[in-house]
Design an enzyme around this catalytic site. Structure first.
Site, PDB file in Angstrom:
ATOM      1  N   GLY A   7      10.152   0.181  34.297  1.00  0.00           N
ATOM      2  CA  GLY A   7      10.166  -0.197  35.705  1.00  0.00           C
ATOM      3  C   GLY A   7       9.356   0.811  36.500  1.00  0.00           C
ATOM      4  O   GLY A   7       9.600   1.084  37.668  1.00  0.00           O
ATOM      5  N   GLY A  11       9.074   1.101  43.294  1.00  0.00           N
ATOM      6  CA  GLY A  11       9.232   2.217  44.232  1.00  0.00           C
ATOM      7  C   GLY A  11       9.966   3.396  43.626  1.00  0.00           C
ATOM      8  O   GLY A  11       9.537   4.549  43.754  1.00  0.00           O
ATOM      9  N   ASP A  34       6.017  -1.100  32.713  1.00  0.00           N
ATOM     10  CA  ASP A  34       6.447  -2.082  33.700  1.00  0.00           C
ATOM     11  C   ASP A  34       5.757  -3.384  33.354  1.00  0.00           C
ATOM     12  O   ASP A  34       4.674  -3.376  32.753  1.00  0.00           O
ATOM     13  CB  ASP A  34       6.046  -1.638  35.116  1.00  0.00           C
ATOM     14  N   ARG A  87      24.957  -4.854  46.428  1.00  0.00           N
ATOM     15  CA  ARG A  87      24.397  -4.593  45.107  1.00  0.00           C
ATOM     16  C   ARG A  87      24.719  -5.714  44.121  1.00  0.00           C
ATOM     17  O   ARG A  87      23.977  -5.956  43.193  1.00  0.00           O
ATOM     18  CB  ARG A  87      24.887  -3.244  44.565  1.00  0.00           C
ATOM     19  N   ARG A 153      23.437  12.589  48.129  1.00  0.00           N
ATOM     20  CA  ARG A 153      23.769  12.166  49.499  1.00  0.00           C
ATOM     21  C   ARG A 153      24.986  12.934  50.007  1.00  0.00           C
ATOM     22  O   ARG A 153      24.999  13.412  51.145  1.00  0.00           O
ATOM     23  CB  ARG A 153      24.073  10.665  49.524  1.00  0.00           C
ATOM     24  N   HIS A 177      29.423   3.069  41.319  1.00  0.00           N
ATOM     25  CA  HIS A 177      28.204   3.295  42.104  1.00  0.00           C
ATOM     26  C   HIS A 177      27.954   2.156  43.087  1.00  0.00           C
ATOM     27  O   HIS A 177      26.837   1.703  43.246  1.00  0.00           O
ATOM     28  CB  HIS A 177      27.007   3.477  41.155  1.00  0.00           C
TER      29      HIS A 177
END
Length: 312
Positions: A7, A11, A34, A87, A153, A177
């Protein structure tokens, strides 16, 4: 040491590849895969960075050439969240992608450590485990859901709130998650204390941080750069441990003893074979204990969804 990123044109994948090209130990190999035809070009682009990390890119349906001889495989392939999606909305597309890639891992590099970044992680890790199990190569010490973004985070938000240096804060995050399954153990940070209200508000902010980014990007994507940083931190920790460094601890979502759920994120001592020791989650505050009990049904449903995707 060979690391494969699947992948790699997305991004997260490009950010991750850039960080690994700069930070992997000298003499490492990095292979990028990818489905997108641009991938060999991403590798050429990165190959101009003057570090002693060999890099190659592969595209098309077949990930095998990128996987040959890999010690660590990081999977970030899949579609990203858009505003209004959670998600789990990603499940329908990403489940098939993860299943397909892990089948190729099972054939080509069955002994590699595999880190799953593709959301919904609570579910995609269960898919990966069942695929590896079906192929007869599953080792629960070598399959990880990468939850490091929740940790970085938490470190950032706690430091902001309490006027600390972010590099001096390390918050253990347990559970899963997504949403309520993300549980930062704010009571375990040395020298920092929170009122119950502060802990509740901060926990909510950490749980919803991904949505904050999705909304701020206004339809232009989800958290890619911070996730690339988180995945690089986890991947580099794994590489250091595989190469024999001792005392490397990271939280990740792994199959454990099943005390809370089949898969559960907790602090792990990493070693030459992946997980060396699943560390205790320690003593929880009353708020954390309630949050833990309150998330388990959601987490277990997420896991069952992944298992049944492969076994049915």
């Amino acid at each position: 040491m060979k690391v494969a990123v699947l992948g790699a044109a997305g991004g997260i994948g490009q950010a991750l590849a850039l960080l690994l090209k700069n930070q992997l130990p000298s003499g490492s190999e990095l292979s990028l895969y990818d489905i997108a035809p641009v991938t060999p070009g991403v590798a050429v682009d990165l190959s101009h960075i003057p570090t002693a990390v060999k890099i190659k890119g592969f595209s098309g349906e077949d990930a095998t050439p990128a996987l040959e001889g890999a010690d660590v495989v990081l999977i970030s392939a899949g579609v990203a969240r858009k505003p209004g999606m959670d998600r789990s909305d990603l499940f329908n597309v990403n489940a098939g992608i993860v299943k397909n890639l892990v089948q190729q891992i099972a054939k080509t590099c069955p002994k590699a450590c595999v880190g799953i970044i593709t959301n919904p992680v609570n579910t995609t890790v269960a898919i990966a485990a069942e695929v590896l199990k079906k192929a007869g190569v599953y080792d629960k010490n070598k399959l990880f859901g990468v939850t490091t973004l929740d940790i970085i985070r938490s470190n950032t938000f706690v430091a902001e709130l309490k006027g600390k240096l972010p590099t001096e804060v390390e918050v253990p995050v347990i559970g899963g998650h997504s949403g309520v399954t993300i549980l930062p153990l704010l009571s375990q940070i040395p020298g920092v204390s929170f009122t119950e209200q502060e802990a509740a508000d901060l926990t909510k902010r950490i749980q919803n941080a991904g949505t904050e980014v999705v909304e701020a990007k206004a339809g232009g994507g989800s958290a890619t750069l911070s996730m690339g940083q988180a995945a690089a931190r986890f991947g580099l920790s794994l590489v250091r441990a595989l190469q024999g460094e001792t005392g490397v601890v990271e939280c990740a979502y792994v199959e454990g003893d099943g005390q809370y759920a089949r898969f559960f994120s907790q602090p792990l001592l990493l070693g030459k074979n992946g997980v060396e020791e699943r560390k205790s989650i320690g003593t929880l505050s009353a708020f954390e204990q309630r949050s833990l009990e309150g998330m388990l049904d959601t987490l277990k449903k997420d896991i069952t969804l992944g298992e049944e995707f492969v076994t049915k």
